[in-house]
Design an enzyme around this catalytic site. Structure first.
Site, PDB file in Angstrom:
ATOM      1  N   ARG A 279      28.643 -56.185 -87.204  1.00  0.00           N
ATOM      2  CA  ARG A 279      27.769 -57.347 -87.283  1.00  0.00           C
ATOM      3  C   ARG A 279      27.345 -57.585 -88.729  1.00  0.00           C
ATOM      4  NH1 ARG A 279      23.387 -56.289 -85.714  1.00  0.00           N
ATOM      5  NH2 ARG A 279      23.697 -54.163 -84.989  1.00  0.00           N
TER       6      ARG A 279
ATOM      7  N   TYR B  20      34.469 -60.252 -84.648  1.00  0.00           N
ATOM      8  CA  TYR B  20      33.857 -58.983 -84.239  1.00  0.00           C
ATOM      9  C   TYR B  20      32.851 -59.168 -83.089  1.00  0.00           C
ATOM     10  CZ  TYR B  20      30.951 -54.917 -83.984  1.00  0.00           C
ATOM     11  OH  TYR B  20      30.258 -53.850 -83.490  1.00  0.00           O
TER      12      TYR B  20
ATOM     13  N   LYS C 121      25.002 -60.276 -77.766  1.00  0.00           N
ATOM     14  CA  LYS C 121      23.757 -60.269 -78.532  1.00  0.00           C
ATOM     15  C   LYS C 121      23.198 -61.680 -78.732  1.00  0.00           C
ATOM     16  CE  LYS C 121      23.682 -55.927 -78.556  1.00  0.00           C
ATOM     17  NZ  LYS C 121      24.169 -54.957 -79.487  1.00  0.00           N
TER      18      LYS C 121
ATOM     19  N   HIS D 209      17.074 -54.695 -75.957  1.00  0.00           N
ATOM     20  CA  HIS D 209      18.244 -53.913 -76.390  1.00  0.00           C
ATOM     21  C   HIS D 209      18.112 -52.512 -75.782  1.00  0.00           C
ATOM     22  CE1 HIS D 209      20.811 -52.368 -80.038  1.00  0.00           C
ATOM     23  NE2 HIS D 209      21.564 -52.675 -79.018  1.00  0.00           N
TER      24      HIS D 209
ATOM     25  N   SER E  22      21.249 -49.789 -82.757  1.00  0.00           N
ATOM     26  CA  SER E  22      22.710 -49.758 -82.653  1.00  0.00           C
ATOM     27  C   SER E  22      23.254 -48.408 -83.115  1.00  0.00           C
ATOM     28  CB  SER E  22      23.300 -50.869 -83.514  1.00  0.00           C
ATOM     29  OG  SER E  22      22.777 -52.110 -83.091  1.00  0.00           O
ATOM     30  N   ALA E  23      24.195 -47.899 -82.335  1.00  0.00           N
ATOM     31  CA  ALA E  23      24.835 -46.615 -82.621  1.00  0.00           C
ATOM     32  C   ALA E  23      23.831 -45.453 -82.708  1.00  0.00           C
ATOM     33  CB  ALA E  23      25.696 -46.690 -83.885  1.00  0.00           C
ATOM     34  N   CYS E  24      22.814 -45.488 -81.839  1.00  0.00           N
ATOM     35  CA  CYS E  24      21.827 -44.397 -81.801  1.00  0.00           C
ATOM     36  C   CYS E  24      21.741 -43.737 -80.424  1.00  0.00           C
ATOM     37  CB  CYS E  24      20.461 -44.898 -82.244  1.00  0.00           C
ATOM     38  SG  CYS E  24      20.410 -45.271 -84.007  1.00  0.00           S
ATOM     39  N   GLY E  25      22.738 -43.965 -79.569  1.00  0.00           N
ATOM     40  CA  GLY E  25      22.815 -43.125 -78.370  1.00  0.00           C
ATOM     41  C   GLY E  25      22.591 -43.780 -77.018  1.00  0.00           C
TER      42      GLY E  25
ATOM     43  N   THR F  15      24.705 -45.741 -75.062  1.00  0.00           N
ATOM     44  CA  THR F  15      25.835 -45.544 -74.146  1.00  0.00           C
ATOM     45  C   THR F  15      25.876 -44.102 -73.672  1.00  0.00           C
ATOM     46  OG1 THR F  15      27.063 -47.281 -75.271  1.00  0.00           O
ATOM     47  CG2 THR F  15      28.353 -45.757 -73.917  1.00  0.00           C
ATOM     48  N   ASN F  16      25.655 -43.175 -74.600  1.00  0.00           N
ATOM     49  CA  ASN F  16      25.710 -41.755 -74.247  1.00  0.00           C
ATOM     50  C   ASN F  16      24.629 -41.373 -73.246  1.00  0.00           C
ATOM     51  OD1 ASN F  16      27.700 -39.850 -75.929  1.00  0.00           O
ATOM     52  ND2 ASN F  16      27.283 -41.744 -77.041  1.00  0.00           N
TER      53      ASN F  16
ATOM     54  N   ASP G 125      23.457 -51.299 -72.843  1.00  0.00           N
ATOM     55  CA  ASP G 125      23.105 -51.984 -74.096  1.00  0.00           C
ATOM     56  C   ASP G 125      21.974 -53.008 -73.952  1.00  0.00           C
ATOM     57  OD1 ASP G 125      23.819 -52.147 -76.928  1.00  0.00           O
ATOM     58  OD2 ASP G 125      24.514 -54.181 -76.508  1.00  0.00           O
TER      59      ASP G 125
ATOM     60  N   ARG H 202      35.477 -49.395 -81.748  1.00  0.00           N
ATOM     61  CA  ARG H 202      34.843 -49.587 -80.440  1.00  0.00           C
ATOM     62  C   ARG H 202      35.859 -49.593 -79.308  1.00  0.00           C
ATOM     63  NH1 ARG H 202      29.006 -50.739 -80.122  1.00  0.00           N
ATOM     64  NH2 ARG H 202      28.357 -50.510 -82.276  1.00  0.00           N
TER      65      ARG H 202
ATOM     66  N   GLY I 190      24.352 -34.249 -72.924  1.00  0.00           N
ATOM     67  CA  GLY I 190      23.993 -33.843 -71.559  1.00  0.00           C
ATOM     68  C   GLY I 190      22.646 -33.129 -71.495  1.00  0.00           C
TER      69      GLY I 190
ATOM     70  N   ASN J 109      20.051 -33.878 -72.918  1.00  0.00           N
ATOM     71  CA  ASN J 109      18.930 -34.827 -72.941  1.00  0.00           C
ATOM     72  C   ASN J 109      18.293 -34.993 -71.556  1.00  0.00           C
ATOM     73  OD1 ASN J 109      19.267 -35.226 -75.687  1.00  0.00           O
ATOM     74  ND2 ASN J 109      20.616 -36.999 -75.429  1.00  0.00           N
TER      75      ASN J 109
HETATM   76  P1  GTP Z   1      25.512 -49.659 -79.785  1.00  0.00           P
HETATM   77  O1  GTP Z   1      26.654 -49.902 -78.867  1.00  0.00           O
HETATM   78  O2  GTP Z   1      25.826 -49.920 -81.205  1.00  0.00           O
HETATM   79  O3  GTP Z   1      24.266 -50.379 -79.382  1.00  0.00           O
HETATM   80  O4  GTP Z   1      25.244 -48.060 -79.794  1.00  0.00           O
HETATM   81  P2  GTP Z   1      24.581 -47.027 -78.763  1.00  0.00           P
HETATM   82  O5  GTP Z   1      23.105 -47.003 -78.935  1.00  0.00           O
HETATM   83  O6  GTP Z   1      25.103 -47.249 -77.396  1.00  0.00           O
HETATM   84  O7  GTP Z   1      25.110 -45.614 -79.318  1.00  0.00           O
HETATM   85  P3  GTP Z   1      26.166 -44.583 -78.713  1.00  0.00           P
HETATM   86  O8  GTP Z   1      25.711 -43.969 -77.434  1.00  0.00           O
HETATM   87  O9  GTP Z   1      27.485 -45.227 -78.706  1.00  0.00           O
HETATM   88  O10 GTP Z   1      26.123 -43.440 -79.815  1.00  0.00           O
HETATM   89  C1  GTP Z   1      26.386 -43.679 -81.166  1.00  0.00           C
HETATM   90  C2  GTP Z   1      26.731 -42.389 -81.862  1.00  0.00           C
HETATM   91  O11 GTP Z   1      25.667 -41.454 -81.734  1.00  0.00           O
HETATM   92  C3  GTP Z   1      27.976 -41.728 -81.304  1.00  0.00           C
HETATM   93  O12 GTP Z   1      28.754 -41.227 -82.354  1.00  0.00           O
HETATM   94  C4  GTP Z   1      27.423 -40.609 -80.470  1.00  0.00           C
HETATM   95  O13 GTP Z   1      28.307 -39.516 -80.373  1.00  0.00           O
HETATM   96  C5  GTP Z   1      26.133 -40.219 -81.197  1.00  0.00           C
HETATM   97  N1  GTP Z   1      25.123 -39.692 -80.253  1.00  0.00           N
HETATM   98  C6  GTP Z   1      24.786 -40.218 -79.047  1.00  0.00           C
HETATM   99  N2  GTP Z   1      23.889 -39.442 -78.402  1.00  0.00           N
HETATM  100  C7  GTP Z   1      23.636 -38.406 -79.217  1.00  0.00           C
HETATM  101  C8  GTP Z   1      22.793 -37.247 -79.108  1.00  0.00           C
HETATM  102  O14 GTP Z   1      22.081 -37.028 -78.114  1.00  0.00           O
HETATM  103  N3  GTP Z   1      22.795 -36.393 -80.169  1.00  0.00           N
HETATM  104  C9  GTP Z   1      23.562 -36.607 -81.272  1.00  0.00           C
HETATM  105  N4  GTP Z   1      23.505 -35.718 -82.266  1.00  0.00           N
HETATM  106  N5  GTP Z   1      24.377 -37.669 -81.405  1.00  0.00           N
HETATM  107  C10 GTP Z   1      24.413 -38.558 -80.396  1.00  0.00           C
HETATM  108  C1  SPV Z   2      25.282 -53.166 -81.499  1.00  0.00           C
HETATM  109  O1  SPV Z   2      25.602 -53.315 -82.693  1.00  0.00           O
HETATM  110  O2  SPV Z   2      24.109 -52.925 -81.142  1.00  0.00           O
HETATM  111  C2  SPV Z   2      26.306 -53.252 -80.447  1.00  0.00           C
HETATM  112  C3  SPV Z   2      27.625 -53.743 -80.795  1.00  0.00           C
HETATM  113  O3  SPV Z   2      26.017 -52.993 -79.298  1.00  0.00           O
HETATM  114  S1  SPV Z   2      27.603 -55.481 -80.936  1.00  0.00           S
HETATM  115  O4  SPV Z   2      27.926 -56.063 -79.641  1.00  0.00           O
HETATM  116  O5  SPV Z   2      28.639 -55.833 -81.897  1.00  0.00           O
HETATM  117  O6  SPV Z   2      26.322 -55.952 -81.366  1.00  0.00           O
HETATM  118 MN    MN Z   3      23.842 -52.496 -79.073  1.00  0.00          MN
END
Ligand code: GTP
Ligand code: SPV
Ligand code: MN
Length: 578
Positions: free
Chosen positions: A70, A198, A207, A227, A249-252, A254-255, A276, A364, A489, A491
Site C-alpha cells: 500500500r 496491489y 480497505k 481492522h 498490518s503484518a502484526c499477527g 491472520t495468525n 482482517d 501475499r 499457538g 497465544n
Molecule cells: P495484514 O494482512 O497486513 O493485515 O497482517 P496480519 O495482521 O494479518 O499479520 P500476519 O498474521 O500475517 O503476521 C505478519 C507477520 O507476523 C508474519 O510474518 C507472522 O509470522 C508474524 N507473526 C504473527 N504472529 C506472531 C506471533 O505471535 N509472534 C511473532 N514473533 N510473530 C508473529
Molecule cells: C494490510 O496492509 O493491512 C493488509 C493488506 O491487510 S492490504 O489488503 O493490501 O491492505
Molecule cells: Mn490488514
C-alpha cells in the site's frame, strides 16, 4: 447491459466514455469465468502455473517491482471540508480530486477490457452486508475479488433490487508511482484508484470500501468498521467465546485468527471467522455482534510455516494465488520462514542468490476462506457472532506488557487510541519505525480520528453488555533482540486468561496501567518459559510509561477541538499512580 439499474448503467457508461475500453465484460462470478481469465493470464505469462501435482489450480503472480505494498502517501479521503477527514488522512477537495484523477483515467483503458464486477461484502442476504461494483482493467483484480468477496450475479441481483452500492473505478494506469492515487469520496460512496494493481490499492472491496468508506458510514449509522480479526475460542466444555482483535498490518491478525492450540490444550479448538476486517453492530440485547465482510484471505506469506500457521498452509494446498513469492526447483511457492526445501528463483523471477530474500517481505497469498480447516460455520451467520472481548495489539519491542485488561470501556478506548507499533512491509516506506496507529486504523479510518474516538466512547452510553477491552503484545524483546514470548499457538494462553476474566474466573492484579495476570493466573502448563522471561513480559516500567503517556498526550492533542474531552479525562484519571 445486464442491468436494469439506471444508476449502475449510467455510471458504467460514463466510466467507459472516460476510459475508452475496447470491450466491456460484466463478471458473473462463475467458476468458468475464473478458469477462462486465469487461462488467458497464463497465456500472456502474467500468471505462472505452479506444480500441478502439489499445488493444483494455483498460480504465482509477479507484480511490477515498484507496486508491492500500500502507498499511504498517495491515499486520499476527499470530504467537503478538511476537518471531516482529519489530520490522520491526506485530504483533497472532492472537485479538485475528481479533476486530477479523471485526467489520468482519460483513455487509460484503450485496447483493454473493462471488467464490471458487482460484489457483496458480508454474507449474502445479511442485513449488515453492503454492496459495491468495481470497474477495473486488471484481470488479476477480477480473479482476486472472486476469492476475496461474494462477487458476481448473486451480488448484482441485490443491487438490481435497489440495494445501494459503492462505485469503485480502478485502472492499473501506467503503474507509475508518480501517477498513482487512491481516492475516496465518502459523501458519494465512491472510490477512484489508478496506478497500482496491489491488493489494498486495487481490490476496492477491501480497505477502500470495507474500512475507509464503511467507517465513515458506520459513524453516521451507529456501528463500527474495524481492522480486526474475529476468532472463536472453544473450550473443552464446548463453550465458544468470540474475540475481535485489532493489530496493525503484518502484526499477527491472520495468525491469531487461525491459531492451533499446543498439545497441552487438549479439547480446545479455535475457529476462524475473519482475519482482517470486522463490521460490528450492537444487538438488541446490548451486546456487540461482528461479521467478517470478506470471503477470503489476502495474507502475508513470509513467516507462514507448518510450525507457525499450519492452518494457513493447509488452506494453500490448492486454488490459491501467490503474489511476489519465490519458487523452488520443483515449481512450488517458497518464502522466508519456510522450513522445507529451498528457493531457486526469487520474487523478481531471477535465479535466487544467497542471502536473498527470495520472497518480497510483503509477498501475499490469496485464498478462499472456506479452504481454511478452522473456518467457522458461524462465519456465514447473517447476524454475526457476539463479542466477549476486544483486543488491541502492536509490535512493541519494549514497554507494553504481554496482556493488560482495561479498567472500563473508556480506558479501553484510550488503550486503542494510544496504540503505537513498528511499521512493516505492508506499506511502502521504512520498516521498524515506531508510529501511532490508533485501533490499527491509521491508514484506514475514513474520517477524523477525534470524531472516531468519540464514536467509540459513545457506545458506553448506549449499550449495557459491551465486551471487555484488552491490550496484548507478542513482540516484546530481550536485550539481545530476541522475542520473549513464543507467540503463535502459544497465544491461546493469553486468550484463555482473557476469556476467564470475561467470565470473572481469573485472578488479576491492579497496576498503574491496568489489570495484569496475577501470579499463576496465566496457564503455563507445557510451556518451558523461564520465570524471569514471564516477569519481563509482565513488567510495568513506570518511568517508561510516564514517557509513553506524554507522547500519547502530544499525539492526541494534535486533534484539537475534535479530541473528545472524555478521552483526555480518561488519560488524566487512569494513570495517576505512575
Ligand atoms: P495484514 O494482512 O497486513 O493485515 O497482517 P496480519 O495482521 O494479518 O499479520 P500476519 O498474521 O500475517 O503476521 C505478519 C507477520 O507476523 C508474519 O510474518 C507472522 O509470522 C508474524 N507473526 C504473527 N504472529 C506472531 C506471533 O505471535 N509472534 C511473532 N514473533 N510473530 C508473529
Ligand atoms: C494490510 O496492509 O493491512 C493488509 C493488506 O491487510 S492490504 O489488503 O493490501 O491492505
Ligand atoms: Mn490488514
Amino acid at each position: 447491459m445486464p442491468t436494469t439499474n439506471t444508476e449502475l448503467k449510467a455510471w458504467v457508461e460514463a466510466s467507459a466514455q472516460l476510459t475508452k475500453p475496447e470491450r466491456i465484460h460484466w463478471c458473473t462470478g462463475s467458476d468458468q469465468e475464473y478458469e477462462q481469465i486465469t487461462r488467458e493470464l497464463v497465456r500472456t505469462k502474467e500468471l505462472h502455473p505452479l506444480n500441478s501435482g502439489t499445488f493444483p489450480h494455483s498460480y504465482l503472480y509477479r507484480s511490477d517491482p515498484s507496486d508491492v505494498a500500500r502507498t499511504e502517501h498517495l491515499t486520499f479521503v476527499c470530504t467537503k471540508d478538511k476537518e471531516t477527514a482529519g489530520p490522520n488522512n491526506n485530504w483533497l477537495d472532492p472537485q479538485v480530486a475528481h479533476h486530477k484523477i479523471d485526467a489520468l483515467f482519460a483513455g487509460c483503458m484503450r485496447g483493454r477490457t473493462m471488467y464490471v464486477l458487482p460484489y457483496c461484502m458480508g454474507p449474502l442476504g445479511s442485513p449488515y452486508s453492503r454492496y459495491g461494483v468495481e470497474i477495473t482493467d486488471s484481470p488479476y483484480v477480477v480473479i482476486s475479488m472472486k476469492i476475496m468477496t461474494r462477487m458476481g450475479n448473486d451480488a448484482r441481483h441485490f443491487i438490481e433490487q435497489g440495494q445501494p452500492f459503492v462505485k469503485g473505478l480502478h485502472s492499473v494506469g501506467d503503474l507509475s508511482p508518480e501517477r498513482r492515487f487512491i481516492m475516496h469520496f465518502p459523501d458519494e460512496m465512491m472510490i477512484k484508484s489508478i496506478g497500482s494493481g496491489y491488493g489494498g490499492n486495487a481490490l476496492l472491496g477491501k480497505k477502500c470500501h470495507s474500512l475507509r468508506l464503511a467507517s465513515y458510514q458506520a459513524q453516521h449509522e451507529g456501528w463500527l468498521a474495524e481492522h480486526m480479526l474475529i476468532v472463536g475460542v472453544e473450550n473443552p466444555q464446548g463453550e465458544t467465546h468470540y474475540i475481535a482483535a485489532a493489530f496493525p498490518s503484518a502484526c499477527g491478525k491472520t495468525n491469531l485468527a487461525m491459531l492451533i492450540p499446543p498439545e497441552s490444550y487438549k479439547g480446545w479448538k479455535v475457529w476462524t471467522v475473519g482475519d482482517d476486517i470486522a463490521w460490528i453492530h450492537p444487538g438488541k440485547d446490548g451486546r456487540l455482534y461482528a461479521i467478517n465482510p470478506e470471503a477470503g484471505y489476502f495474507g502475508v506469506a513470509p513467516g507462514t510455516s507448518e510450525k507457525t500457521n499450519p492452518n494457513a498452509l493447509a488452506s494453500l494446498q490448492h486454488d490459491a494465488i501467490f503474489t511476489n513469492v519465490g519458487l523452488t526447483a520443483d515449481n512450488e511457492p517458497w518464502w522466508e520462514g519456510m522450513t522445507t526445501k529451498s528457493p531457486s528463483i526469487d520474487w523478481l523471477g531471477n535465479k535466487y542468490s544467497y542471502p536473498g530474500p527470495a520472497a518480497h517481505p510483503n509477498s501475499r497469498f490469496t485464498v478462499a476462506a472456506k479452504q481454511c480447516p478452522s473456518y467457522s460455520p458461524q462465519a456465514e451467520n447473517p447476524q454475526g457472532v457476539p463479542l466477549s472481548a476486544i483486543v488491541f495489539g502492536g509490535r512493541r519491542p519494549r514497554l507494553i506488557p504481554l496482556v493488560c485488561e482495561a479498567k472500563n470501556w473508556a480506558h479501553g478506548v484510550l488503550m486503542g487510541a494510544s496504540l503505537a507499533s513498528e511499521t512493516t512491509a505492508a506499506a511502502t516506506g521504512q520498516v521498524g519505525i515506531l508510529r501511532h496507529d490508533p485501533m490499527a486504523m491509521k491508514p484506514f479510518c475514513g474520517y477524523n480520528f477525534g470524531r472516531y474516538w468519540q464514536h467509540w466512547l459513545s457506545f458506553a452510553d448506549n449499550y449495557s453488555q459491551l465486551p471487555k477491552i484488552f491490550s496484548v503484545n507478542w513482540f516484546r524483546q530481550d536485550e539481545a533482540g530476541k522475542f520473549l514470548w513464543p507467540g503463535y499457538g502459544e497465544n491461546i494462553r493469553v486468550l484463555e486468561w482473557i476469556i476467564a476474566r470475561v467470565k470473572g474466573q481469573a485472578e488479576a492484579c491492579p497496576t498503574a496501567v491496568g489489570f495484569l495476570p496475577a501470579e499463576g493466573a496465566l496457564n503455563m502448563k507445557g510451556l518451558s518459559l523461564s520465570p524471569t522471561h514471564l516477569d519481563q513480559l509482565l513488567y510495568v516500567d513506570h518511568a517508561g510509561w510516564k514517557d509513553e503517556l506524554e507522547k500519547t498526550r502530544a499525539y492526541l492533542e494534535q486533534f484539537g477541538d475534535d479530541l473528545p474531552a472524555g478521552l483526555l479525562r480518561t488519560l488524566e484519571s487512569n494513570y495517576k499512580s505512575l
